[in-house]
Design a protein around this motif. Structure first.
Motif, PDB file in Angstrom:
ATOM      1  N   ASP A 161      35.743  41.158  28.294  1.00 15.42           N
ATOM      2  CA  ASP A 161      35.172  42.293  29.029  1.00 15.42           C
ATOM      3  C   ASP A 161      35.833  42.463  30.394  1.00 15.42           C
ATOM      4  O   ASP A 161      36.099  43.589  30.826  1.00 15.42           O
ATOM      5  CB  ASP A 161      33.660  42.112  29.211  1.00 15.42           C
ATOM      6  CG  ASP A 161      32.894  42.211  27.908  1.00 15.42           C
ATOM      7  OD1 ASP A 161      33.467  42.674  26.891  1.00 15.42           O
ATOM      8  OD2 ASP A 161      31.711  41.792  27.886  1.00 15.42           O
ATOM      9  N   LEU A 162      36.119  41.349  31.077  1.00 12.30           N
ATOM     10  CA  LEU A 162      36.785  41.422  32.381  1.00 12.30           C
ATOM     11  C   LEU A 162      38.186  42.009  32.220  1.00 12.30           C
ATOM     12  O   LEU A 162      38.602  42.858  33.008  1.00 12.30           O
ATOM     13  CB  LEU A 162      36.866  40.041  33.038  1.00 12.30           C
ATOM     14  CG  LEU A 162      37.596  40.004  34.382  1.00 12.30           C
ATOM     15  CD1 LEU A 162      36.865  40.855  35.423  1.00 12.30           C
ATOM     16  CD2 LEU A 162      37.764  38.577  34.860  1.00 12.30           C
ATOM     17  N   ASN A 205      39.189  44.117  29.983  1.00 11.33           N
ATOM     18  CA  ASN A 205      39.041  45.552  29.759  1.00 11.33           C
ATOM     19  C   ASN A 205      38.734  46.295  31.057  1.00 11.33           C
ATOM     20  O   ASN A 205      39.271  47.375  31.300  1.00 11.33           O
ATOM     21  CB  ASN A 205      37.963  45.814  28.710  1.00 11.33           C
ATOM     22  CG  ASN A 205      38.366  45.326  27.339  1.00 11.33           C
ATOM     23  OD1 ASN A 205      39.555  45.163  27.035  1.00 11.33           O
ATOM     24  ND2 ASN A 205      37.386  45.058  26.494  1.00 11.33           N
ATOM     25  N   LYS A 206      37.901  45.684  31.877  1.00 10.40           N
ATOM     26  CA  LYS A 206      37.556  46.327  33.157  1.00 10.40           C
ATOM     27  C   LYS A 206      38.781  46.397  34.071  1.00 10.40           C
ATOM     28  O   LYS A 206      39.029  47.426  34.698  1.00 10.40           O
ATOM     29  CB  LYS A 206      36.422  45.579  33.836  1.00 10.40           C
ATOM     30  CG  LYS A 206      35.983  46.239  35.109  1.00 10.40           C
ATOM     31  CD  LYS A 206      34.693  45.670  35.628  1.00 10.40           C
ATOM     32  CE  LYS A 206      34.312  46.429  36.869  1.00 10.40           C
ATOM     33  NZ  LYS A 206      33.019  46.997  36.841  1.00 10.40           N
ATOM     34  N   HIS A 226      41.134  49.122  32.375  1.00 10.95           N
ATOM     35  CA  HIS A 226      40.655  50.495  32.232  1.00 10.95           C
ATOM     36  C   HIS A 226      39.925  51.033  33.455  1.00 10.95           C
ATOM     37  O   HIS A 226      39.830  52.253  33.622  1.00 10.95           O
ATOM     38  CB  HIS A 226      39.771  50.613  30.991  1.00 10.95           C
ATOM     39  CG  HIS A 226      40.502  50.269  29.731  1.00 10.95           C
ATOM     40  ND1 HIS A 226      41.556  51.018  29.256  1.00 10.95           N
ATOM     41  CD2 HIS A 226      40.362  49.234  28.876  1.00 10.95           C
ATOM     42  CE1 HIS A 226      42.026  50.472  28.139  1.00 10.95           C
ATOM     43  NE2 HIS A 226      41.318  49.389  27.891  1.00 10.95           N
ATOM     44  N   ALA A 227      39.414  50.137  34.294  1.00  5.27           N
ATOM     45  CA  ALA A 227      38.730  50.584  35.507  1.00  5.27           C
ATOM     46  C   ALA A 227      39.476  50.050  36.727  1.00  5.27           C
ATOM     47  O   ALA A 227      38.884  49.598  37.701  1.00  5.27           O
ATOM     48  CB  ALA A 227      37.277  50.111  35.497  1.00  5.27           C
ATOM     49  N   ASN A 276      38.420  50.676  40.229  1.00  3.07           N
ATOM     50  CA  ASN A 276      37.084  50.259  40.642  1.00  3.07           C
ATOM     51  C   ASN A 276      36.915  48.746  40.490  1.00  3.07           C
ATOM     52  O   ASN A 276      35.856  48.281  40.108  1.00  3.07           O
ATOM     53  CB  ASN A 276      36.033  51.009  39.815  1.00  3.07           C
ATOM     54  CG  ASN A 276      34.666  50.931  40.424  1.00  3.07           C
ATOM     55  OD1 ASN A 276      34.510  50.709  41.616  1.00  3.07           O
ATOM     56  ND2 ASN A 276      33.649  51.084  39.590  1.00  3.07           N
ATOM     57  N   ILE A 277      37.970  48.000  40.778  1.00  5.55           N
ATOM     58  CA  ILE A 277      37.916  46.546  40.648  1.00  5.55           C
ATOM     59  C   ILE A 277      37.164  45.961  41.836  1.00  5.55           C
ATOM     60  O   ILE A 277      37.428  46.307  42.984  1.00  5.55           O
ATOM     61  CB  ILE A 277      39.337  45.953  40.544  1.00  5.55           C
ATOM     62  CG1 ILE A 277      39.958  46.376  39.216  1.00  5.55           C
ATOM     63  CG2 ILE A 277      39.310  44.430  40.670  1.00  5.55           C
ATOM     64  CD1 ILE A 277      41.392  45.973  39.041  1.00  5.55           C
TER      65      ILE A 277
END
Length: 114
Positions: free
Chosen positions: A74-75, A77-78, A81-82, A85-86
């Motif tokens: 999940d980390l 992917n964040k 993809h984000a 917004n890290i």
């Protein structure tokens, strides 16, 4: 018994964990990390590698004994993809608390092979 592919992925994870330490020059100073975009990006890239290797590892062996394996994915992917917004505080927590545990677990899995 791990397959050769599992061993390769575990080694990839361990190499990325060790690279995080290299990028931080074996120092754990949050302000230094925060003020150096190159270091932050390098660490984030290693976290992507760890997450990608974990994704592949879980496909081969869903019951592998690595704590928080799903959260690692999940980390990844964040971070990918984000990227805009890290949360640097979250990444720092991962560096300080989770990476040492991951390293220990991966080293144990690899040593059980020998």
């Amino acid at each position: 018994m791990s397959t050769l592919q599992e061993k390769k992925l575990l080694i990839d994870i361990l190499n990325a964990v060790n690279s995080i330490d290299e990028h931080l020059e074996s120092k754990r100073v949050f302000e230094e990390y925060l003020s150096n975009k190159t270091k932050r990006r390098a660490v984030e890239r290693e976290l992507e590698i760890i997450g990608e290797a974990m994704t592949k590892l879980l496909k081969i062996n869903p019951s592998i004994s690595i704590s928080y394996s799903r959260l690692i994915v999940d980390l990844r992917n964040k971070v990918i993809h984000a990227y805009d917004n890290i949360d640097d505080i979250l990444i720092w927590k991962v560096i300080m608390k989770d990476i040492p545990v991951l390293k220990s677990e991966v080293e144990k899995l690899l040593s059980d092979e020998n």
